[in-house]
Write an enzyme that holds these catalytic residues in place. Structure first.
Site, PDB file in Angstrom:
ATOM      1  N   HIS A  45       0.852  -1.188   0.000  1.00  0.00           N
ATOM      2  CA  HIS A  45       0.000   0.000   0.000  1.00  0.00           C
ATOM      3  C   HIS A  45       0.886   1.236   0.000  1.00  0.00           C
ATOM      4  CE1 HIS A  45      -3.177   2.804   1.109  1.00  0.00           C
ATOM      5  NE2 HIS A  45      -4.001   1.871   0.685  1.00  0.00           N
ATOM      6  N   ASP A  63      -8.008  -5.386  -0.045  1.00  0.00           N
ATOM      7  CA  ASP A  63      -8.492  -6.274  -1.097  1.00  0.00           C
ATOM      8  C   ASP A  63      -8.118  -7.734  -0.885  1.00  0.00           C
ATOM      9  OD1 ASP A  63      -9.738  -4.310  -2.694  1.00  0.00           O
ATOM     10  OD2 ASP A  63      -7.777  -3.619  -3.366  1.00  0.00           O
TER      11      ASP A  63
HETATM   12  N1  ACO Z   1       4.228  -7.670  -4.703  1.00  0.00           N
HETATM   13  C1  ACO Z   1       5.572  -7.608  -4.853  1.00  0.00           C
HETATM   14  N2  ACO Z   1       6.309  -6.495  -4.679  1.00  0.00           N
HETATM   15  C2  ACO Z   1       5.642  -5.388  -4.312  1.00  0.00           C
HETATM   16  C3  ACO Z   1       4.244  -5.353  -4.129  1.00  0.00           C
HETATM   17  C4  ACO Z   1       3.537  -6.561  -4.340  1.00  0.00           C
HETATM   18  N3  ACO Z   1       2.216  -6.586  -4.174  1.00  0.00           N
HETATM   19  N4  ACO Z   1       3.866  -4.114  -3.781  1.00  0.00           N
HETATM   20  C5  ACO Z   1       4.968  -3.355  -3.757  1.00  0.00           C
HETATM   21  N5  ACO Z   1       6.057  -4.130  -4.069  1.00  0.00           N
HETATM   22  C6  ACO Z   1       7.464  -3.699  -4.083  1.00  0.00           C
HETATM   23  C7  ACO Z   1       7.769  -2.872  -5.312  1.00  0.00           C
HETATM   24  O1  ACO Z   1       8.220  -3.676  -6.379  1.00  0.00           O
HETATM   25  C8  ACO Z   1       8.819  -1.931  -4.791  1.00  0.00           C
HETATM   26  O2  ACO Z   1      10.045  -2.672  -4.703  1.00  0.00           O
HETATM   27  P1  ACO Z   1      11.438  -1.909  -4.953  1.00  0.00           P
HETATM   28  O3  ACO Z   1      11.575  -0.920  -3.842  1.00  0.00           O
HETATM   29  O4  ACO Z   1      12.461  -2.991  -4.917  1.00  0.00           O
HETATM   30  O5  ACO Z   1      11.341  -1.258  -6.303  1.00  0.00           O
HETATM   31  C9  ACO Z   1       8.399  -1.661  -3.351  1.00  0.00           C
HETATM   32  O6  ACO Z   1       7.646  -2.829  -2.974  1.00  0.00           O
HETATM   33  C10 ACO Z   1       7.530  -0.418  -3.197  1.00  0.00           C
HETATM   34  O7  ACO Z   1       6.413  -0.563  -4.063  1.00  0.00           O
HETATM   35  P2  ACO Z   1       5.838   0.561  -5.021  1.00  0.00           P
HETATM   36  O8  ACO Z   1       5.229  -0.082  -6.217  1.00  0.00           O
HETATM   37  O9  ACO Z   1       6.871   1.616  -5.240  1.00  0.00           O
HETATM   38  O10 ACO Z   1       4.734   1.153  -4.078  1.00  0.00           O
HETATM   39  P3  ACO Z   1       3.536   2.086  -4.501  1.00  0.00           P
HETATM   40  O11 ACO Z   1       3.192   2.842  -3.293  1.00  0.00           O
HETATM   41  O12 ACO Z   1       3.884   2.862  -5.726  1.00  0.00           O
HETATM   42  O13 ACO Z   1       2.387   1.054  -4.920  1.00  0.00           O
HETATM   43  C11 ACO Z   1       0.627  -0.522  -4.685  1.00  0.00           C
HETATM   44  C12 ACO Z   1       1.396   0.622  -4.032  1.00  0.00           C
HETATM   45  C13 ACO Z   1       0.167  -0.095  -6.093  1.00  0.00           C
HETATM   46  C14 ACO Z   1      -0.599  -0.824  -3.855  1.00  0.00           C
HETATM   47  C15 ACO Z   1       1.551  -1.766  -4.778  1.00  0.00           C
HETATM   48  O14 ACO Z   1       1.909  -2.194  -3.478  1.00  0.00           O
HETATM   49  C16 ACO Z   1       0.899  -2.921  -5.553  1.00  0.00           C
HETATM   50  O15 ACO Z   1       1.032  -2.968  -6.772  1.00  0.00           O
HETATM   51  N6  ACO Z   1       0.197  -3.854  -4.854  1.00  0.00           N
HETATM   52  C17 ACO Z   1      -0.528  -4.902  -5.539  1.00  0.00           C
HETATM   53  C18 ACO Z   1      -1.872  -4.383  -6.059  1.00  0.00           C
HETATM   54  C19 ACO Z   1      -2.855  -4.111  -4.947  1.00  0.00           C
HETATM   55  O16 ACO Z   1      -3.057  -4.935  -4.061  1.00  0.00           O
HETATM   56  N7  ACO Z   1      -3.514  -2.969  -5.041  1.00  0.00           N
HETATM   57  C20 ACO Z   1      -4.562  -2.574  -4.073  1.00  0.00           C
HETATM   58  C21 ACO Z   1      -4.071  -1.478  -3.182  1.00  0.00           C
HETATM   59  S1  ACO Z   1      -5.248  -1.054  -1.974  1.00  0.00           S
HETATM   60  C22 ACO Z   1      -6.381  -0.148  -2.829  1.00  0.00           C
HETATM   61  O17 ACO Z   1      -6.130   0.559  -3.729  1.00  0.00           O
HETATM   62  C23 ACO Z   1      -7.728  -0.260  -2.415  1.00  0.00           C
END
Ligand code: ACO
Length: 425
Positions: free
Chosen positions: A302, A359
């Site tokens: 998140h 979710d």
């Molecule tokens: N699986 C694997 N790696 C992940 C995940 C994941 N679900 N989420 C984040 N990471 C990693 C990223 O690759 C990144 O790694 P790095 O630092 O080595 O590059 C680090 O964790 C930070 O992640 P970001 O993508 O930069 O975080 P951001 O805040 O931009 O994205 C998000 C947040 C979109 C929710 C992300 O965690 C994600 O894609 N999760 C999966 C989709 C999801 O569950 N979305 C629902 C969110 S809740 C909602 O909107 C209601």
């Protein structure tokens, strides 16, 4: 703390500091470009406050979520979704009398105009219910003219809240080829929706209390989440003075994406994939860690929570209870719990503070309730509707509100001379 100093190229600039009621500190850079020619750069707005707001407070480090000051745990325990709607939209919980009046008007406006039913005939049977919901909400603007005064605006808000659930249930009925079930004024908001989803004309449907309670909880937990992607979209579109139906329709489309509300559908698809692949959790955790693989653990991570998402905690507990009460034994619940355990012990997830989000468990409850997977994000939208509306109103009532218009750092070609087509190689 009243100001901060910025040193840029030898010149010093003073930036006013704004402090929120929970002590968050923001540097006000709104005059920085005029003073220095520089803008701030923050792709994805991870560190940018786009507004001040008195609706919802989140402390992502501590896992706190409050609507208008009330902790989410307390609202989840004992508040009806319709009370939460009132709270978000009006700022205070309703008195008994206010609640009765509000509930009644939400009931009375549940019908959609008969002509709107014709639109449903035009959608392909394969249409995703989110496509139907967003376009039908936009269509409402053609039936209800833009509100010019406070009273008319309130009426349009009631219409939107009341009719969205009817549109959502109709979109489901359309997808399975069954006749629409009209709203029933003797039922509560949640019962009415479930009745329109599951009743058939030949057979009345006695909405089980366990379904009503589960839906109420899910809607309360989804009702607002401050400046997320869809809410910011609603504010962005509304800032151009687009009408409320157009603004909310845009928010619905923003919610649809798999990185946002669309994740609940993707979580179930992921769990099914893991199950049919022999429940090899480690393989999927490794895939999620592999930067050359597009796979991510859906329902994990998140932007704001760097601790347990309090909504996920409540939903995990509720999933056990609801499945037990319904007598449903869903192997996906076990898979989700095992996957969570493996991920939370993995250094990659620990270092990045990636926890289950709202979710991760919601889909398992929806499934047990009999709601099909492609309706999950629609359910999220129904829950988020009051939050979007509250933000739209807050933005429109802000006397200092301006059209949203970010800047950019241009990285394209510098000026060059046009060459007529016949002279190009
Ligand atoms: N699986 C694997 N790696 C992940 C995940 C994941 N679900 N989420 C984040 N990471 C990693 C990223 O690759 C990144 O790694 P790095 O630092 O080595 O590059 C680090 O964790 C930070 O992640 P970001 O993508 O930069 O975080 P951001 O805040 O931009 O994205 C998000 C947040 C979109 C929710 C992300 O965690 C994600 O894609 N999760 C999966 C989709 C999801 O569950 N979305 C629902 C969110 S809740 C909602 O909107 C209601």
């Amino acid at each position: 703390m009243s100001s901060a100093k910025l040193n840029l190229d030898g010149s010093e600039y003073e930036l006013p500091v704004t402090v929120g009621s929970e002590g968050e500190v923001g540097l006000d850079i709104s005059r920085l470009r005029k003073q220095s020619g520089a803008i701030t750069f923050d792709p994805g707005y991870g560190n940018t406050g786009s507004c001040s707001s008195s609706i919802t407070f989140i402390d992502g480090e501590k896992g706190i979520l409050r609507y208008r000051g009330y902790p989410i745990e307390q609202l989840a325990e004992s508040c009806r979704f319709t009370e939460v709607i009132y709270l978000l939209v009006n700022g205070e919980l309703p008195t008994q009398a206010q609640y009765q009046e509000f509930r009644e008007s939400l009931t009375r406006h549940s019908l959609i105009h008969e002509d709107m039913k014709k639109f449903f005939e035009g959608y392909a049977i394969t249409a995703h219910p989110m496509a139907i919901l967003s376009s039908m909400v936009s269509v409402l603007s053609s039936y209800y003219p833009e509100a010019r005064d406070e009273e008319a605006r309130e009426l349009n808000i009631i219409r939107l809240l009341a009719k969205a659930k009817t549109i959502a249930a109709f979109s489901y009925k359309k997808s399975i080829g069954q006749p629409f079930i009209y709203p029933n004024n003797s039922l509560s908001y949640c019962e009415n929706f479930l009745n329109m989803m599951f009743a058939v004309p030949a057979e009345p449907f006695d909405v089980p209390q366990v379904l009503t309670d589960a839906l109420n909880l899910l809607l309360v937990l989804h009702a607002d989440h401050e400046q997320n992607c869809s809410t910011s979209t609603v504010r962005m579109v509304g800032s151009s003075q687009a009408n409320i139906f157009a603004s909310i329709s845009a928010g619905i489309n923003a919610l649809w994406g798999p990185l946002h509300g669309g994740a609940n559908q993707k979580v179930i698809e992921m769990l099914q994939r893991i199950r049919s692949d022999g429940s090899n959790y480690k393989k999927y955790v490794d895939m999620a860690k592999d930067k050359d693989d597009e796979f991510r653990l859906m329902g994990f991570g998140h932007r704001v929570y760097k601790n347990f998402d309090p909504r996920a905690r409540l939903l995990k507990k509720s999933a056990d209870e609801v499945l037990e009460k319904l007598g449903v034994d869903d192997p996906l619940l076990e898979i989700a719990k095992n996957l969570e355990e493996v991920a939370l012990e993995d250094g990659y997830f620990v270092e990045r503070k990636l926890y289950p989000n709202v979710d991760f468990y919601s889909g398992i409850i929806y499934r047990a309730m009999g709601i099909p997977t492609n309706m999950f994000t629609v359910m999220f939208a129904l829950g988020r509707l009051p939050g979007w509306i509250a933000h739209w109103m807050e933005m429109r009532n802000d006397p200092h509100g301006r059209i949203h218009r970010p800047r950019q750092i241009y990285t394209g070609q510098t000026e060059r001379k046009f060459v007529p087509i016949e002279d190009r190689d």
